[in-house]
Design a protein around this motif. Structure first.
Motif, PDB file in Angstrom:
ATOM      1  N   LEU A 153       0.817  -1.217   0.000  1.00 51.43           N
ATOM      2  CA  LEU A 153       0.000   0.000   0.000  1.00 51.43           C
ATOM      3  C   LEU A 153       0.852   1.268   0.000  1.00 51.43           C
ATOM      4  CD1 LEU A 153      -3.020   0.665  -0.024  1.00 51.43           C
ATOM      5  CD2 LEU A 153      -2.984   0.653   2.473  1.00 51.43           C
ATOM      6  N   ASP A 154       2.174   1.096   0.081  1.00 49.15           N
ATOM      7  CA  ASP A 154       3.114   2.222   0.095  1.00 49.15           C
ATOM      8  C   ASP A 154       2.816   3.199   1.234  1.00 49.15           C
ATOM      9  OD1 ASP A 154       5.369   3.640  -0.810  1.00 49.15           O
ATOM     10  OD2 ASP A 154       4.141   4.965  -2.047  1.00 49.15           O
ATOM     11  N   LEU A 155       2.561   2.639   2.409  1.00 45.99           N
ATOM     12  CA  LEU A 155       2.284   3.478   3.571  1.00 45.99           C
ATOM     13  C   LEU A 155       3.569   4.122   4.086  1.00 45.99           C
ATOM     14  CD1 LEU A 155      -0.201   1.181   5.502  1.00 45.99           C
ATOM     15  CD2 LEU A 155      -0.740   3.228   4.164  1.00 45.99           C
ATOM     16  N   HIS A 156       3.408   5.208   4.790  1.00 44.80           N
ATOM     17  CA  HIS A 156       4.519   5.906   5.436  1.00 44.80           C
ATOM     18  C   HIS A 156       4.660   5.498   6.897  1.00 44.80           C
ATOM     19  CE1 HIS A 156       7.232   9.089   6.671  1.00 44.80           C
ATOM     20  NE2 HIS A 156       6.365   9.474   7.585  1.00 44.80           N
ATOM     21  N   ARG A 157       3.511   5.224   7.549  1.00 47.19           N
ATOM     22  CA  ARG A 157       3.511   5.001   8.993  1.00 47.19           C
ATOM     23  C   ARG A 157       2.407   4.009   9.356  1.00 47.19           C
ATOM     24  NH1 ARG A 157       4.540   7.994  13.738  1.00 47.19           N
ATOM     25  NH2 ARG A 157       2.829   8.015  15.208  1.00 47.19           N
ATOM     26  N   ILE A 158       2.728   3.077  10.236  1.00 47.31           N
ATOM     27  CA  ILE A 158       1.749   2.126  10.746  1.00 47.31           C
ATOM     28  C   ILE A 158       1.817   2.165  12.267  1.00 47.31           C
ATOM     29  CG2 ILE A 158       1.011  -0.287  10.854  1.00 47.31           C
ATOM     30  CD1 ILE A 158       2.187  -0.655   8.048  1.00 47.31           C
ATOM     31  N   ILE A 159       0.644   2.237  12.883  1.00 45.54           N
ATOM     32  CA  ILE A 159       0.575   2.312  14.338  1.00 45.54           C
ATOM     33  C   ILE A 159      -0.079   1.052  14.904  1.00 45.54           C
ATOM     34  CG2 ILE A 159       0.444   4.836  14.309  1.00 45.54           C
ATOM     35  CD1 ILE A 159      -2.575   4.499  15.116  1.00 45.54           C
ATOM     36  N   GLY A 160       0.090   0.876  16.188  1.00 42.72           N
ATOM     37  CA  GLY A 160      -0.618  -0.132  16.951  1.00 42.72           C
ATOM     38  C   GLY A 160      -1.082   0.521  18.240  1.00 42.72           C
ATOM     39  N   ARG A 161      -2.357   0.400  18.571  1.00 41.24           N
ATOM     40  CA  ARG A 161      -2.900   0.970  19.802  1.00 41.24           C
ATOM     41  C   ARG A 161      -3.388  -0.168  20.678  1.00 41.24           C
ATOM     42  NH1 ARG A 161      -7.507   4.147  19.361  1.00 41.24           N
ATOM     43  NH2 ARG A 161      -8.225   2.716  17.764  1.00 41.24           N
ATOM     44  N   LEU A 162      -3.172  -0.054  21.994  1.00 40.94           N
ATOM     45  CA  LEU A 162      -3.576  -1.126  22.885  1.00 40.94           C
ATOM     46  C   LEU A 162      -3.801  -0.616  24.289  1.00 40.94           C
ATOM     47  CD1 LEU A 162      -0.502  -3.031  24.115  1.00 40.94           C
ATOM     48  CD2 LEU A 162      -0.273  -1.315  22.334  1.00 40.94           C
ATOM     49  N   ASP A 163      -4.569  -1.386  25.044  1.00 41.08           N
ATOM     50  CA  ASP A 163      -4.771  -1.122  26.458  1.00 41.08           C
ATOM     51  C   ASP A 163      -3.416  -1.263  27.154  1.00 41.08           C
ATOM     52  OD1 ASP A 163      -5.301  -1.841  29.326  1.00 41.08           O
ATOM     53  OD2 ASP A 163      -7.389  -1.612  28.682  1.00 41.08           O
ATOM     54  N   ALA A 164      -3.083  -0.300  27.988  1.00 37.44           N
ATOM     55  CA  ALA A 164      -1.766  -0.279  28.633  1.00 37.44           C
ATOM     56  C   ALA A 164      -1.517  -1.492  29.520  1.00 37.44           C
ATOM     57  CB  ALA A 164      -1.603   1.011  29.436  1.00 37.44           C
ATOM     58  N   ARG A 165      -2.563  -2.190  29.914  1.00 36.89           N
ATOM     59  CA  ARG A 165      -2.402  -3.385  30.754  1.00 36.89           C
ATOM     60  C   ARG A 165      -2.092  -4.642  29.948  1.00 36.89           C
ATOM     61  NH1 ARG A 165      -8.200  -2.739  33.373  1.00 36.89           N
ATOM     62  NH2 ARG A 165      -8.500  -2.338  31.159  1.00 36.89           N
ATOM     63  N   ASN A 166      -2.161  -4.548  28.630  1.00 42.02           N
ATOM     64  CA  ASN A 166      -1.961  -5.710  27.769  1.00 42.02           C
ATOM     65  C   ASN A 166      -0.461  -5.889  27.478  1.00 42.02           C
ATOM     66  OD1 ASN A 166      -2.031  -7.742  25.877  1.00 42.02           O
ATOM     67  ND2 ASN A 166      -3.736  -6.870  24.734  1.00 42.02           N
ATOM     68  N   HIS A 167       0.246  -6.421  28.447  1.00 45.90           N
ATOM     69  CA  HIS A 167       1.703  -6.545  28.346  1.00 45.90           C
ATOM     70  C   HIS A 167       2.142  -7.491  27.240  1.00 45.90           C
ATOM     71  CE1 HIS A 167       1.847  -4.117  31.909  1.00 45.90           C
ATOM     72  NE2 HIS A 167       1.117  -4.998  32.573  1.00 45.90           N
ATOM     73  N   ALA A 168       1.384  -8.538  26.976  1.00 46.67           N
ATOM     74  CA  ALA A 168       1.753  -9.479  25.916  1.00 46.67           C
ATOM     75  C   ALA A 168       1.731  -8.779  24.555  1.00 46.67           C
ATOM     76  CB  ALA A 168       0.813 -10.680  25.921  1.00 46.67           C
ATOM     77  N   SER A 169       0.722  -7.953  24.319  1.00 46.08           N
ATOM     78  CA  SER A 169       0.638  -7.240  23.049  1.00 46.08           C
ATOM     79  C   SER A 169       1.736  -6.178  22.945  1.00 46.08           C
ATOM     80  CB  SER A 169      -0.740  -6.610  22.881  1.00 46.08           C
ATOM     81  OG  SER A 169      -0.946  -6.215  21.551  1.00 46.08           O
TER      82      SER A 169
END
Length: 186
Positions: free
Chosen positions: A128-144
């Motif tokens: 897709l020729d992206l510039h930036r990819i993010i990941g958002r998660l609950d701060a308690r989800n240590h495994a993720s």
């Protein structure tokens, strides 16, 4: 635009569009409280999983911003559905997307989420020729958190009590990786 060629093979997984035959396996994942603990939704009934499956079956390509690509992840050796991964294209102008993944707890700790994440990053940056990819998660989800760090993503934000989710305030972490950071490594 991104229309992947399926199936997508990783070291141990096959990533592919969902089919109607996936309902039992998807419901076996979505009905578990330990799966939905850090997600916005509660454990699902079979009817709710069926509705979710129909949505996922339609998410096979990205033609415009605002769309989501969702891929079922199955073990290459057995064909067993272990979870899924998604890539949400949130901006064409800024060439940005968000990745995510959900796995059955029986398959946690085997590196499958990292494999799914690598494939999604490759689709986003190379397809897709992206510039930036993010990941958002609950701060308690240590495994993720560990998964995103294994993918080479850096923590950019810790938003304290920024959302009221399931009757309580929840903090959110935001991770990101840029195309120029991804390509030298891959």
């Amino acid at each position: 635009m991104l229309t992947p060629t399926y199936p997508i093979r990783t070291e141990r997984l096959i990533l592919r569009p969902y089919t109607p035959d996936d309902l039992d396996a998807l419901h076996a994942i979505q009905r578990l409280p330990e799966v939905t603990r850090y997600l916005y939704w509660e454990p699902r009934t079979r009817t709710e999983s069926e509705k979710s499956l129909h949505t996922k079956m339609a998410q096979t390509r990205l033609l415009e911003e605002g769309q989501t690509l969702t891929l079922a992840a199955e073990l290459a050796t057995t064909g067993q559905l272990v979870g899924d991964g998604m890539l949400h294209w949130y901006s064409s102008r800024h060439r940005g997307a968000e990745l995510g993944y959900v796995l059955h707890p029986d398959h946690h700790g085997h590196g499958y989420a990292t494999e799914i994440g690598h494939a999604l990053l490759a689709l986003g940056f190379d397809g897709l020729d992206l510039h930036r990819i993010i990941g958002r998660l609950d701060a308690r989800n240590h495994a993720s958190t560990r998964v995103l760090e294994k993918l080479g993503m850096r923590r950019e934000a810790h938003l304290v009590d920024n959302e009221f989710v399931k009757g309580e305030w929840a903090s959110e972490l935001v991770y990101a990786i840029l195309r120029r950071e991804w390509h030298p490594r891959h």
